[in-house]
Write a protein that holds these residues in place. Structure first.
Motif, PDB file in Angstrom:
ATOM      1  N   ALA A 159       0.847  -1.199   0.000  1.00  0.00           N
ATOM      2  CA  ALA A 159       0.000   0.000   0.000  1.00  0.00           C
ATOM      3  C   ALA A 159       0.881   1.247   0.000  1.00  0.00           C
ATOM      4  O   ALA A 159       1.803   1.377   0.803  1.00  0.00           O
ATOM      5  CB  ALA A 159      -0.914  -0.003   1.218  1.00  0.00           C
ATOM      6  N   GLY A 160       0.613   2.168  -0.928  1.00  0.00           N
ATOM      7  CA  GLY A 160       1.388   3.393  -1.026  1.00  0.00           C
ATOM      8  C   GLY A 160       2.595   3.312  -1.932  1.00  0.00           C
ATOM      9  O   GLY A 160       3.192   4.346  -2.255  1.00  0.00           O
ATOM     10  N   TRP A 161       2.979   2.122  -2.345  1.00  0.00           N
ATOM     11  CA  TRP A 161       4.153   1.963  -3.204  1.00  0.00           C
ATOM     12  C   TRP A 161       3.817   2.304  -4.652  1.00  0.00           C
ATOM     13  O   TRP A 161       2.736   2.019  -5.144  1.00  0.00           O
ATOM     14  CB  TRP A 161       4.645   0.508  -3.173  1.00  0.00           C
ATOM     15  N   ARG A 162       4.800   2.890  -5.335  1.00  0.00           N
ATOM     16  CA  ARG A 162       4.768   3.047  -6.798  1.00  0.00           C
ATOM     17  C   ARG A 162       5.910   2.203  -7.346  1.00  0.00           C
ATOM     18  O   ARG A 162       7.079   2.432  -7.007  1.00  0.00           O
ATOM     19  CB  ARG A 162       4.930   4.509  -7.210  1.00  0.00           C
ATOM     20  N   VAL A 163       5.566   1.210  -8.170  1.00  0.00           N
ATOM     21  CA  VAL A 163       6.546   0.206  -8.616  1.00  0.00           C
ATOM     22  C   VAL A 163       6.667   0.235 -10.135  1.00  0.00           C
ATOM     23  O   VAL A 163       5.660   0.124 -10.848  1.00  0.00           O
ATOM     24  CB  VAL A 163       6.128  -1.205  -8.151  1.00  0.00           C
ATOM     25  N   LEU A 164       7.904   0.373 -10.604  1.00  0.00           N
ATOM     26  CA  LEU A 164       8.132   0.402 -12.048  1.00  0.00           C
ATOM     27  C   LEU A 164       8.160  -1.024 -12.597  1.00  0.00           C
ATOM     28  O   LEU A 164       8.930  -1.861 -12.139  1.00  0.00           O
ATOM     29  CB  LEU A 164       9.443   1.115 -12.366  1.00  0.00           C
ATOM     30  N   VAL A 165       7.300  -1.265 -13.584  1.00  0.00           N
ATOM     31  CA  VAL A 165       7.219  -2.558 -14.281  1.00  0.00           C
ATOM     32  C   VAL A 165       7.934  -2.369 -15.620  1.00  0.00           C
ATOM     33  O   VAL A 165       7.503  -1.561 -16.447  1.00  0.00           O
ATOM     34  CB  VAL A 165       5.754  -2.980 -14.501  1.00  0.00           C
ATOM     35  N   PRO A 224       1.074  -8.358 -22.531  1.00  0.00           N
ATOM     36  CA  PRO A 224       0.317  -9.195 -21.590  1.00  0.00           C
ATOM     37  C   PRO A 224       1.088  -9.476 -20.312  1.00  0.00           C
ATOM     38  O   PRO A 224       0.502  -9.519 -19.219  1.00  0.00           O
ATOM     39  CB  PRO A 224       0.077 -10.488 -22.393  1.00  0.00           C
ATOM     40  N   TRP A 225       2.401  -9.661 -20.430  1.00  0.00           N
ATOM     41  CA  TRP A 225       3.209  -9.916 -19.232  1.00  0.00           C
ATOM     42  C   TRP A 225       3.166  -8.720 -18.283  1.00  0.00           C
ATOM     43  O   TRP A 225       2.916  -8.869 -17.089  1.00  0.00           O
ATOM     44  CB  TRP A 225       4.658 -10.217 -19.639  1.00  0.00           C
ATOM     45  N   GLY A 226       3.398  -7.537 -18.826  1.00  0.00           N
ATOM     46  CA  GLY A 226       3.367  -6.341 -17.993  1.00  0.00           C
ATOM     47  C   GLY A 226       2.009  -6.111 -17.360  1.00  0.00           C
ATOM     48  O   GLY A 226       1.908  -5.711 -16.189  1.00  0.00           O
ATOM     49  N   ASP A 227       0.948  -6.383 -18.120  1.00  0.00           N
ATOM     50  CA  ASP A 227      -0.406  -6.222 -17.576  1.00  0.00           C
ATOM     51  C   ASP A 227      -0.641  -7.185 -16.413  1.00  0.00           C
ATOM     52  O   ASP A 227      -1.273  -6.838 -15.418  1.00  0.00           O
ATOM     53  CB  ASP A 227      -1.448  -6.464 -18.672  1.00  0.00           C
ATOM     54  N   GLY A 228      -0.107  -8.413 -16.557  1.00  0.00           N
ATOM     55  CA  GLY A 228      -0.270  -9.391 -15.484  1.00  0.00           C
ATOM     56  C   GLY A 228       0.473  -8.991 -14.224  1.00  0.00           C
ATOM     57  O   GLY A 228      -0.040  -9.131 -13.102  1.00  0.00           O
ATOM     58  N   VAL A 229       1.688  -8.486 -14.385  1.00  0.00           N
ATOM     59  CA  VAL A 229       2.464  -8.021 -13.236  1.00  0.00           C
ATOM     60  C   VAL A 229       1.768  -6.840 -12.573  1.00  0.00           C
ATOM     61  O   VAL A 229       1.682  -6.761 -11.342  1.00  0.00           O
ATOM     62  CB  VAL A 229       3.890  -7.637 -13.668  1.00  0.00           C
ATOM     63  N   ALA A 230       1.254  -5.923 -13.383  1.00  0.00           N
ATOM     64  CA  ALA A 230       0.545  -4.762 -12.838  1.00  0.00           C
ATOM     65  C   ALA A 230      -0.660  -5.200 -12.020  1.00  0.00           C
ATOM     66  O   ALA A 230      -0.930  -4.656 -10.930  1.00  0.00           O
ATOM     67  CB  ALA A 230       0.116  -3.833 -13.972  1.00  0.00           C
ATOM     68  N   LEU A 263       0.500  -6.495  -8.676  1.00  0.00           N
ATOM     69  CA  LEU A 263       0.906  -5.389  -7.803  1.00  0.00           C
ATOM     70  C   LEU A 263      -0.306  -4.683  -7.208  1.00  0.00           C
ATOM     71  O   LEU A 263      -0.319  -4.343  -6.017  1.00  0.00           O
ATOM     72  CB  LEU A 263       1.770  -4.398  -8.588  1.00  0.00           C
ATOM     73  N   ARG A 264      -1.326  -4.461  -8.025  1.00  0.00           N
ATOM     74  CA  ARG A 264      -2.525  -3.791  -7.513  1.00  0.00           C
ATOM     75  C   ARG A 264      -3.185  -4.603  -6.410  1.00  0.00           C
ATOM     76  O   ARG A 264      -3.698  -4.038  -5.424  1.00  0.00           O
ATOM     77  CB  ARG A 264      -3.516  -3.546  -8.650  1.00  0.00           C
ATOM     78  N   ARG A 265      -3.173  -5.932  -6.554  1.00  0.00           N
ATOM     79  CA  ARG A 265      -3.765  -6.770  -5.504  1.00  0.00           C
ATOM     80  C   ARG A 265      -3.021  -6.628  -4.189  1.00  0.00           C
ATOM     81  O   ARG A 265      -3.605  -6.830  -3.113  1.00  0.00           O
ATOM     82  CB  ARG A 265      -3.765  -8.240  -5.949  1.00  0.00           C
ATOM     83  N   GLN A 266      -1.735  -6.266  -4.273  1.00  0.00           N
ATOM     84  CA  GLN A 266      -0.944  -6.067  -3.048  1.00  0.00           C
ATOM     85  C   GLN A 266      -1.002  -4.622  -2.557  1.00  0.00           C
ATOM     86  O   GLN A 266      -0.330  -4.271  -1.592  1.00  0.00           O
ATOM     87  CB  GLN A 266       0.510  -6.458  -3.309  1.00  0.00           C
ATOM     88  N   GLY A 267      -1.791  -3.784  -3.244  1.00  0.00           N
ATOM     89  CA  GLY A 267      -1.973  -2.401  -2.802  1.00  0.00           C
ATOM     90  C   GLY A 267      -1.093  -1.390  -3.500  1.00  0.00           C
ATOM     91  O   GLY A 267      -1.188  -0.189  -3.216  1.00  0.00           O
ATOM     92  N   ALA A 268      -0.205  -1.833  -4.402  1.00  0.00           N
ATOM     93  CA  ALA A 268       0.729  -0.918  -5.057  1.00  0.00           C
ATOM     94  C   ALA A 268       0.095  -0.228  -6.259  1.00  0.00           C
ATOM     95  O   ALA A 268      -0.910  -0.685  -6.810  1.00  0.00           O
ATOM     96  CB  ALA A 268       1.976  -1.671  -5.501  1.00  0.00           C
ATOM     97  N   THR A 269       0.730   0.857  -6.675  1.00  0.00           N
ATOM     98  CA  THR A 269       0.402   1.520  -7.930  1.00  0.00           C
ATOM     99  C   THR A 269       1.475   1.148  -8.945  1.00  0.00           C
ATOM    100  O   THR A 269       2.631   1.575  -8.817  1.00  0.00           O
ATOM    101  CB  THR A 269       0.370   3.048  -7.771  1.00  0.00           C
ATOM    102  N   VAL A 295       7.356 -13.938 -10.698  1.00  0.00           N
ATOM    103  CA  VAL A 295       6.893 -12.581 -10.400  1.00  0.00           C
ATOM    104  C   VAL A 295       6.292 -12.515  -9.000  1.00  0.00           C
ATOM    105  O   VAL A 295       6.533 -11.560  -8.248  1.00  0.00           O
ATOM    106  CB  VAL A 295       5.866 -12.128 -11.462  1.00  0.00           C
ATOM    107  N   ASP A 296       5.521 -13.531  -8.619  1.00  0.00           N
ATOM    108  CA  ASP A 296       4.912 -13.522  -7.291  1.00  0.00           C
ATOM    109  C   ASP A 296       5.973 -13.486  -6.191  1.00  0.00           C
ATOM    110  O   ASP A 296       5.825 -12.765  -5.202  1.00  0.00           O
ATOM    111  CB  ASP A 296       4.007 -14.742  -7.103  1.00  0.00           C
ATOM    112  N   ALA A 297       7.037 -14.270  -6.361  1.00  0.00           N
ATOM    113  CA  ALA A 297       8.114 -14.272  -5.372  1.00  0.00           C
ATOM    114  C   ALA A 297       8.808 -12.913  -5.329  1.00  0.00           C
ATOM    115  O   ALA A 297       9.183 -12.420  -4.249  1.00  0.00           O
ATOM    116  CB  ALA A 297       9.119 -15.372  -5.685  1.00  0.00           C
ATOM    117  N   LEU A 298       8.956 -12.281  -6.489  1.00  0.00           N
ATOM    118  CA  LEU A 298       9.592 -10.963  -6.549  1.00  0.00           C
ATOM    119  C   LEU A 298       8.739  -9.924  -5.823  1.00  0.00           C
ATOM    120  O   LEU A 298       9.253  -9.125  -5.023  1.00  0.00           O
ATOM    121  CB  LEU A 298       9.798 -10.566  -8.012  1.00  0.00           C
ATOM    122  N   ILE A 299       7.443  -9.933  -6.081  1.00  0.00           N
ATOM    123  CA  ILE A 299       6.547  -8.975  -5.434  1.00  0.00           C
ATOM    124  C   ILE A 299       6.492  -9.222  -3.929  1.00  0.00           C
ATOM    125  O   ILE A 299       6.511  -8.282  -3.122  1.00  0.00           O
ATOM    126  CB  ILE A 299       5.145  -9.047  -6.069  1.00  0.00           C
TER     127      ILE A 299
END
Length: 266
Positions: free
Chosen positions: A14-20, A25-31, A34-40, A245-249
């Motif tokens: 929550a509150g994080w801004r994370v550069l993807v 499709p890959w970037g959309d999935g990562v985004a 991240l949103r599910r974890q509260g990030a922008t 990606v999940d482990a990275l996030i």
């Protein structure tokens, strides 16, 4: 970035801004993750693929693939998946698909392809070759698609084991300049974390963001990428324990937000 990891909570980013660093499709999935974890998420593709200099050879290989000429197709990067998708490549049911790691596997499934093999331990070309060789004692026909700059480790190991390998350059990796707004957001610390998902991405992070604040978390998707990132000149703060990606996030989420959430309010 010297902060100590913190326990996870329901919305650890929550509150994080994370550069993807990649789009599509890959970037959309990562985004979405991240949103599910509260990030922008801030999608800023740093690399893209350019056509191979020998498109006729690639097109013939993909036509042979569709015609059932190969027992195995091997993919060692998510970018290769982008090429398959761009060409609307057909993978027959008889052809098994091997992906070098979970990132590449996720890219395949995101665009509708199946995955039959992901190395269990070593997410590298050598690790994939070892597992394929153990799985296939008899000679098989294998198509290996790779980038122009990739070392032919997989091709060499499979060929030495007696397999019939066709190695084809699928793409050239090129850098994509970010907008001045993204560059300024990184310089100012408005971007709290940068995801580094390959050596090519690491090179572009170092080239395009020469003044990354020490407060910005540099997160590498696995030990191999972390090694490439350090070689490129980056200071890596966190390395995912699995190349997913999940482990990275999750790894990023164990750290406290570097800045107060309202410090960079729009």
């Amino acid at each position: 970035m010297n902060a100590s990891p913190r326990p996870s909570d329901a919305k650890p980013l929550a509150g994080w801004r994370v550069l993807v660093p990649r789009g599509g499709p890959w970037g959309d999935g990562v985004a979405a993750s991240l949103r599910r974890q509260g990030a922008t998420p801030v999608i800023a593709p740093l690399i893209n693929f350019a056509p191979t200099n020998d498109q006729a050879t690639l097109e013939q290989a993909l036509a042979d693939l569709a015609g059932g000429a190969f027992d195995w197709l091997t993919l060692t990067s998510a970018t290769t998946v982008d090429v398959l998708y761009a060409y609307r490549a057909v993978i027959p049911a008889k052809t098994r698909v091997a992906a070098v790691g979970e990132t590449t596997a996720a890219a395949l499934t995101a665009v509708g392809y199946r995955v039959d093999l992901v190395p269990e331990r070593d997410n590298s070309a050598a690790g994939m070759a070892e597992q394929l060789i153990a799985l296939e004692p008899e000679p098989r026909d294998v198509l290996t698609l790779r980038s122009e700059i990739a070392k032919p480790v997989l091709t060499r190991m499979l060929a030495e084991a007696g397999h019939r390998v066709r190695s084809v350059v699928a793409y050239r990796t090129v850098g994509v300049p970010v907008t001045e707004k993204i560059a300024e957001d990184v310089r100012s610390g408005r971007i709290n974390a940068i995801l580094v998902t390959s050596g090519s991405v690491a090179d572009q992070v170092h080239e395009q963001f020469p003044d990354v604040p020490s407060s910005t978390l540099i997160a590498a998707i696995g030990p191999r990428t972390a090694k490439d990132a350090r070689r490129a000149g980056l200071s890596v703060d966190v390395v995912a324990d699995r190349q997913t990606v999940d482990a990275l996030i999750d790894a990023v989420g164990r750290f406290p937000l570097p800045h107060a959430a309202d410090e960079f309010a729009p």
